[in-house]
Design a protein around this motif. Structure first.
Motif: not given
Length: 237
Positions: A134-159
């Motif tokens: 099943s996808l018990d923890w990937f959708v509510p936990l892993a996916f937003p954390i990984v996407v958020g981490t990547s977005a923050i890293g890209i935003s930091y470098w762009s800034l």
């Protein structure tokens, strides 16, 4: 124009007798080609040598990964007549190999590195969760954390690039990014545990960002320039 080496008068050409003293004038090459002195090009052989060494190491590691994955699949199937534990092990090994590919400098663009590592992490976490049925923890936990981490890293470098940030500000923005990332992860962990209080989360985030912001303001406007230069020389800022 040539001169007679015996009597010294000017003559029209060379390799002919002098019209005055009949002396044979030797041939003189008037069109002298300027010889350009070229200095050898300064080249640093170390980067090329390091690249060759890294390539050999990466090829060797790739062969080890291929052998390890094949061997674990074979042992698992021979023992269980199915792929059970080897799926978890092998997807983790392949994900580690993918991250190693970026770590060895084969991709130079920072944005591509962040996106690539983020995609590898998503595939790894999705595989680990889906293998459990099943996808018990990937959708509510892993996916937003990984996407958020990547977005923050890209935003930091762009800034950093957009504002041409240097020195102390780089460190300040880095700590701000770390605080935001920590609170982002904390938010989804609490949400996964059904303990989310959005207002409380915003207040805690602001309180954690406040000290960093105050330190940056102090360094920018109140710290003596002599101390700034001393710290900059100490830490090569």
């Amino acid at each position: 124009m040539a001169y007679c080496p015996k009597c010294g008068i000017k003559v029209e050409g060379d390799n002919r007798p002098c019209p005055l003293c009949n002396f044979h004038i030797p041939k003189v090459n008037e069109a002298k080609v300027a010889v350009e002195r070229k200095f050898p090009k300064a080249a640093n052989p170390y980067p090329a040598h390091l690249r060759r060494v890294l390539n050999r190491i990466f090829v060797f590691v790739t062969l080890l990964v291929f052998v390890a994955v094949s061997l674990m699949f074979y042992i698992d199937y021979e023992l269980n007549q199915d792929f059970t534990w080897s799926r978890y092990s092998n997807i983790s090994i392949l994900a580690g190999w993918g991250i190693l590919y970026f770590s060895f400098g084969y991709v130079q663009n920072y944005y591509k590195v962040i996106i690539g590592i983020g995609l590898i992490s998503l595939v790894l976490l999705f595989g680990l969760d889906i293998f459990s049925g099943s996808l018990d923890w990937f959708v509510p936990l892993a996916f937003p954390i990984v996407v958020g981490t990547s977005a923050i890293g890209i935003s930091y470098w762009s800034l950093i690039r957009a504002l041409s940030v240097r020195g102390f500000n780089v460190i300040g923005f880095f700590f701000i990014a770390v605080v935001i990332l920590s609170m982002w992860i904390n938010f989804f962990i609490n949400r996964y545990q059904h303990e989310t209080d959005l207002l409380n989360w915003l207040i805690v985030t602001a309180l954690q960002l406040l000290p960093v912001a105050l330190i940056m303001i102090y360094v920018k406007f109140a710290m003596p320039e002599r101390i700034k230069q001393k710290i900059a020389r100490k830490f090569h800022l």
